[in-house]
Design an enzyme around this catalytic site. Sequence first.
Site, PDB file in Angstrom:
ATOM      1  N   TYR A   1      39.869  51.247  -2.476  1.00  0.00           N
ATOM      2  CA  TYR A   1      40.133  52.682  -2.376  1.00  0.00           C
ATOM      3  C   TYR A   1      40.947  53.050  -1.138  1.00  0.00           C
ATOM      4  CZ  TYR A   1      36.804  53.848  -6.123  1.00  0.00           C
ATOM      5  OH  TYR A   1      36.155  53.985  -7.320  1.00  0.00           O
TER       6      TYR A   1
ATOM      7  N   LYS B   1      32.113  39.083  -5.230  1.00  0.00           N
ATOM      8  CA  LYS B   1      32.773  38.186  -6.177  1.00  0.00           C
ATOM      9  C   LYS B   1      33.427  37.069  -5.365  1.00  0.00           C
ATOM     10  CE  LYS B   1      34.018  37.000 -10.314  1.00  0.00           C
ATOM     11  NZ  LYS B   1      33.057  36.487 -11.303  1.00  0.00           N
TER      12      LYS B   1
ATOM     13  N   ASP C   1      29.387  40.035 -11.776  1.00  0.00           N
ATOM     14  CA  ASP C   1      29.196  39.923 -13.230  1.00  0.00           C
ATOM     15  C   ASP C   1      27.727  39.644 -13.558  1.00  0.00           C
ATOM     16  OD1 ASP C   1      29.621  37.487 -11.961  1.00  0.00           O
ATOM     17  OD2 ASP C   1      30.918  36.645 -13.510  1.00  0.00           O
TER      18      ASP C   1
ATOM     19  N   ASP D   1      30.913  51.659  -7.399  1.00  0.00           N
ATOM     20  CA  ASP D   1      31.253  52.741  -8.333  1.00  0.00           C
ATOM     21  C   ASP D   1      30.762  52.378  -9.729  1.00  0.00           C
ATOM     22  OD1 ASP D   1      32.558  55.081  -9.314  1.00  0.00           O
ATOM     23  OD2 ASP D   1      34.266  53.860  -9.937  1.00  0.00           O
TER      24      ASP D   1
ATOM     25  N   ASP E   1      27.122  53.753 -12.046  1.00  0.00           N
ATOM     26  CA  ASP E   1      27.119  54.394 -13.369  1.00  0.00           C
ATOM     27  C   ASP E   1      26.268  53.586 -14.345  1.00  0.00           C
ATOM     28  OD1 ASP E   1      28.899  56.420 -12.509  1.00  0.00           O
ATOM     29  OD2 ASP E   1      29.966  56.386 -14.423  1.00  0.00           O
TER      30      ASP E   1
HETATM   31  C1  IPM Z   1      32.567  58.630  -7.917  1.00  0.00           C
HETATM   32  C2  IPM Z   1      33.854  58.918  -8.647  1.00  0.00           C
HETATM   33  C3  IPM Z   1      35.043  58.781  -7.701  1.00  0.00           C
HETATM   34  C4  IPM Z   1      35.048  57.347  -7.198  1.00  0.00           C
HETATM   35  C5  IPM Z   1      36.407  59.152  -8.313  1.00  0.00           C
HETATM   36  C6  IPM Z   1      36.408  60.560  -8.865  1.00  0.00           C
HETATM   37  C7  IPM Z   1      37.531  58.983  -7.324  1.00  0.00           C
HETATM   38  O1  IPM Z   1      33.974  58.074  -9.751  1.00  0.00           O
HETATM   39  O2  IPM Z   1      32.248  59.360  -6.964  1.00  0.00           O
HETATM   40  O3  IPM Z   1      31.855  57.691  -8.271  1.00  0.00           O
HETATM   41  O4  IPM Z   1      35.560  56.437  -7.859  1.00  0.00           O
HETATM   42  O5  IPM Z   1      34.524  57.143  -6.120  1.00  0.00           O
HETATM   43 MN    MN Z   2      32.179  56.882 -10.148  1.00  0.00          MN
END
Ligand code: IPM
Ligand code: MN
Length: 342
Positions: free
Chosen positions: A132, A179, A212, A236, A240
């Site tokens: 990032y 990784k 993985d 990230d 999720d």
């Molecule tokens: C998060 C989001 C952000 C990230 C995006 C919107 C840039 O997915 O906060 O997890 O990847 O960090």
């Molecule tokens: Mn995210």
Amino acid sequence: MSVITVIPGDGIGPEVIEQALETLDVLGLDVDIDVLDHINAGTYLRDGAAMTDRDLERIRRSRATLLGAVGDPRLSSPEYARGVLLRLRFELDLYVNYRPVTLWHPRLSPLRDSAGGGLNCLIIRENSEGLYAGVGGRLRADTEHEVAIDAEISTWHGVSRVIDFAFSVARTKVCMVDKSNAVPHGGRLWQRCWRHQVGEHPGIAASHLYVDTAAMALVADPAAFDVIVTNNSYGDILSDLAAELAGGVGTAASVNLNAETGYGVYEPVHGSAPDIAGQGLANPVGAVLSTALMVERLGHRAEADAMRRAVGAAITARRCTPDLGGSLTTKDAGAAIRAELE
Ligand code: IPM
Ligand code: MN
Ligand code: NAD
């Protein structure tokens, strides 16, 4: 009096932030709210920038920021998100992305038949470097000979401090995810920092997984995890994944934190969800629990625990939005949490 900056943002951001603020209000804390509702995609589309230097100065003067979500289907390039969310993370040096995952009720998990062991882990995502960082560029852009490079930045300082933080918040164990079997340079650096930090924290069990395998293990045996520490992009993705195992991204809270200054940008893990925006379908739990993290960091532990208990009770009673098996609107789901709180 603490000043809290609020950035409702886009899509469902304002809808879930409204419920978070009403819930905060019930606590009766001595806080002043500074709403920056011009920081959104509409402003970006009109002016080419959404968050100005002056906004950032205002934010710096506050104790914390509560953010809904940024993102808009009309925008395909990352400049807007980079100009708000990533700018906040980088300029305020919010190097920890703290993402707790709690399964509030076994019925919520897609693994519900095996979710008896529960799921209560914490993902600590490195938030200031990695892929990032924006280091790289394009050569022969927009031609068939385009070359694009995004360098993955890992520094000894950045990796060490986030692993150290992970140990500082662990209850029993820390699992470092990388990784390093394939990514040679950063992998070696993460491994070196890891070995050093393991030696510094002898009281906490330490383990390592490749990313993985970590994804597989999170699905196979989520109860086995306490704290996971990993880089920006793996964090990230894994956050999720873990959120979905615990009932969906609508429940997941987070804070972008600098552990030294104590400054935090608190936000639900989910995005602006344009597919459900404006329909009263957005689950406010992630925003309410992000607010609980903020309330806790501002020194009100009992109130934060009460918010979390209220969320748990509302979900158990199915007083929640459709994504959690309820039939309430965003507003009514927020009211159900507040009814448990009062
Ligand atoms: C998060 C989001 C952000 C990230 C995006 C919107 C840039 O997915 O906060 O997890 O990847 O960090
Ligand atoms: Mn995210
Ligand atoms: P998203 O998280 O917005 O949505 C993913 C899925 O989860 C959608 O089906 C959505 O309806 C559902 N969902 C999300 N939040 C929910 C909630 N509170 N209640 C019920 N369902 C919910 O991810 P996306 O669709 O990939 O991204 C949409 C936009 O948001 C993009 O512009 C993206 O860049 C942005 N985004 C922003 C943030 C942030 O501000 N922190 C985080 C992730 C994505």
